[in-house]
Design an enzyme around this catalytic site. Structure first.
Site, PDB file in Angstrom:
ATOM      1  N   CYS A  86      22.174  55.306 -68.947  1.00  0.00           N
ATOM      2  CA  CYS A  86      22.324  53.851 -69.130  1.00  0.00           C
ATOM      3  C   CYS A  86      21.226  53.288 -70.019  1.00  0.00           C
ATOM      4  CB  CYS A  86      22.235  53.117 -67.794  1.00  0.00           C
ATOM      5  SG  CYS A  86      23.527  53.543 -66.637  1.00  0.00           S
ATOM      6  N   GLU A  96      31.941  46.381 -72.733  1.00  0.00           N
ATOM      7  CA  GLU A  96      30.650  46.822 -72.171  1.00  0.00           C
ATOM      8  C   GLU A  96      30.006  47.902 -73.030  1.00  0.00           C
ATOM      9  OE1 GLU A  96      29.278  45.894 -68.728  1.00  0.00           O
ATOM     10  OE2 GLU A  96      30.600  44.163 -68.904  1.00  0.00           O
ATOM     11  N   HIS A 150      31.127  51.410 -64.699  1.00  0.00           N
ATOM     12  CA  HIS A 150      31.259  51.895 -66.081  1.00  0.00           C
ATOM     13  C   HIS A 150      31.723  53.346 -66.005  1.00  0.00           C
ATOM     14  CE1 HIS A 150      27.880  48.921 -67.321  1.00  0.00           C
ATOM     15  NE2 HIS A 150      29.026  48.452 -67.773  1.00  0.00           N
TER      16      HIS A 150
HETATM   17  O1  SUG Z   1      25.541  46.119 -65.710  1.00  0.00           O
HETATM   18  N1  SUG Z   1      22.864  46.433 -63.477  1.00  0.00           N
HETATM   19  C1  SUG Z   1      23.550  46.889 -64.649  1.00  0.00           C
HETATM   20  C2  SUG Z   1      23.454  48.389 -64.763  1.00  0.00           C
HETATM   21  C3  SUG Z   1      23.987  48.898 -66.071  1.00  0.00           C
HETATM   22  C4  SUG Z   1      24.114  50.364 -66.095  1.00  0.00           C
HETATM   23  N2  SUG Z   1      24.620  50.796 -67.346  1.00  0.00           N
HETATM   24  C5  SUG Z   1      25.493  51.817 -67.526  1.00  0.00           C
HETATM   25  N3  SUG Z   1      26.189  52.321 -66.561  1.00  0.00           N
HETATM   26  N4  SUG Z   1      25.674  52.252 -68.733  1.00  0.00           N
HETATM   27  C6  SUG Z   1      25.016  46.469 -64.653  1.00  0.00           C
HETATM   28  O2  SUG Z   1      25.627  46.495 -63.569  1.00  0.00           O
HETATM   29  C7  SUG Z   1      21.893  44.756 -61.990  1.00  0.00           C
HETATM   30  C8  SUG Z   1      20.920  43.597 -62.158  1.00  0.00           C
HETATM   31  C9  SUG Z   1      20.566  42.962 -60.855  1.00  0.00           C
HETATM   32  O3  SUG Z   1      21.337  43.035 -59.902  1.00  0.00           O
HETATM   33  O4  SUG Z   1      19.485  42.304 -60.765  1.00  0.00           O
HETATM   34  C10 SUG Z   1      22.593  45.131 -63.282  1.00  0.00           C
HETATM   35  O5  SUG Z   1      22.872  44.281 -64.095  1.00  0.00           O
END
Ligand code: SUG
Length: 443
Positions: free
Chosen positions: A366, A174, A245
């Site tokens: 993020c 990730e 994460h």
């Molecule tokens: O991978 N949300 C992302 C958020 C990423 C956050 N990044 C970090 N923590 N670095 C994920 O979970 C949700 C999309 C949706 O539900 O439509 C989503 O993919």
């Protein structure tokens, strides 16, 4: 050598929506089905970039990916014109259409893991784009992210943009969301903390997925020739509580690691390993927030640790760029105020509003990929992607012209959204000088 930490932010795409695609990411689950506001989302992201640029840090823009991803829908058997592909998918498999529409590449902390030249054996800046294979919608990102990074960092004598790791659960990766670099000064050799959730051959029993394997990060460190590597396990209980994460409960910059007591399986070992890796070079400073002061649920809800932690020119202490939700959560705000009052490494806080992204589990940290660059490396980047007031104005006008201010998940079935998105991305290709054939629809 002198170096600065640049931020590369993912521009929110026109299909930003709340589709509940990410199990274990509580914000994504809770907001599933709500209407989104893509225009507000992209403007919030741009305002954050402007703040960081105005504070004196180099800022870059990473372009959104083409969505809906018609190529993905074709690969799983939908045929006909692009409009027919979308309409049929909407009827037969709406969850797959939602998947193909996700604007998730906006979360650039998941774009790649980065090793600055000061830490890399061959003296280049290394990038491994994340394969993001735990979630289907995110597994569509790696190829286009690789292309985007090669566009921003084109000079192969200075930059090595690798391909993503092999597409197998053993190498689930990730990116920088699970990596922290500590150092005395950005340009000096640092310590690279790689945080993982499960081992490749382990039978993972958790309620929610552990998205990062130890073996993925070992492979990244090996490819990059990354010095000062430390590997630490995320607490299983943290993943169970919604820490999908590590950057939901930990952020670091320079010599400071700021984290929640419940973040790691073994915090004492983590501290000892970091001290050993830093020995003779710099003295790590650990700022741990106790569960008694901030329960883990409040840490997750407020996204305190998904703040950016930045060293601003001319300032000795670090600045926290925190989400408004931290200010609105009394115990999280108290934790910030206490950290500042303690006269430790964190000197002040700025609150930013990124609510649209937050509702999908994406805070200020993020949205950005950090890249430490020397002056010569900075000069070798694509200048059209460098963010300043002029580009801010241009992208604001562009977003106002092309983005909807309300998008219900049912609207993803509208083939007109594809037309609008492609028109927007086509114009963006010129603004950011991304070259011919940058997007699949342009090839
Ligand atoms: O991978 N949300 C992302 C958020 C990423 C956050 N990044 C970090 N923590 N670095 C994920 O979970 C949700 C999309 C949706 O539900 O439509 C989503 O993919």
């Amino acid at each position: 050598m002198k170096a600065v930490e640049a931020n590369c932010d993912g521009l929110v795409g026109p299909t930003h929506s709340f589709a509940g695609l990410a199990p274990g990411n509580l914000a994504s689950e809770h907001n599933k089905g709500d209407p989104s506001n893509p225009r507000a989302a992209v403007l919030e992201g741009l305002a954050k970039m402007r703040l960081l640029a105005d504070l004196g840090l180099p800022q870059f823009v990473l372009p959104p990916h083409e969505r809906p991803d018609v190529g993905f829908l074709r690969a799983i058997g939908f045929t006909g014109t692009d409009a027919a592909v979308i309409e049929t998918a909407a009827k037969q498999a709406p969850e797959l259409l939602n998947t193909a529409c996700s604007a998730s590449p906006m979360w650039a902390a998941n774009a790649a893991t980065v090793t600055p030249s000061a830490d890399a054996a061959d003296g280049r800046v290394h990038f491994t784009p994340a394969n993001l294979l735990t979630n289907l919608h995110r597994s569509l990102e790696g190829g286009q992210t690789t292309r985007a990074l090669r566009c921003l960092f084109p000079d192969q004598t200075r930059f090595a943009v690798h391909d993503p790791l092999p597409t197998a659960p053993h190498f689930a990766d990730e990116g920088a969301a699970n990596h922290v670099r500590l150092c005395g000064d950005h340009g000096e050799a640092g310590v690279n903390l790689f945080v993982w959730g499960r081992e490749a051959w382990e039978q993972w029993q958790g309620r929610f997925p552990a998205r990062q394997t130890l073996q993925a990060f070992e492979a990244v460190a090996r490819r990059h020739g990354a010095g000062g590597a430390v590997f630490a396990r995320q607490a299983r209980t943290a993943i169970e509580a919604g820490v999908f994460h590590n950057d939901v409960v930990c952020v670091g910059a320079k010599s400071c690691l700021f984290y929640h007591e419940a973040a790691f399986e073994d915090s004492a070992a983590l501290q000892a390993d970091i001290r050993a890796a830093a020995a003779g070079r710099f003295e790590p400073q650990f700022v741990e927030v106790a569960t008694a002061d901030l329960p883990l649920d409040d840490a997750i809800r407020s996204y305190l640790f998904n703040s950016m932690l930045v060293a601003l020119p001319g300032e000795d202490r670090l600045t926290l760029i925190a989400p408004g939700e931290t200010r609105d959560t009394p115990r999280a705000k108290a934790a910030v105020d206490r950290a500042i009052a303690s006269n430790g490494p964190i000197g002040r806080v700025e609150y930013v509003d990124v609510r649209q992204s937050m509702r999908n589990g994406g805070g200020p940290a993020c949205l950005r990929l950090r890249v430490v660059l020397t002056d010569a490396e900075l000069a070798a980047t694509n200048p059209a992607q460098r963010f300043d007031a002029t580009l801010h104005d241009r992208l604001t006008a562009w977003a106002n012209a092309h983005y909807r201010d309300r998008l219900h998940p049912a609207d993803l079935a509208d083939p007109q959204l594809l037309v609008e998105s492609r028109r927007a991305l086509d114009e963006l290709t010129g603004i950011l000088d991304l070259g011919p054939g940058f997007y699949p629809f342009q090839r």
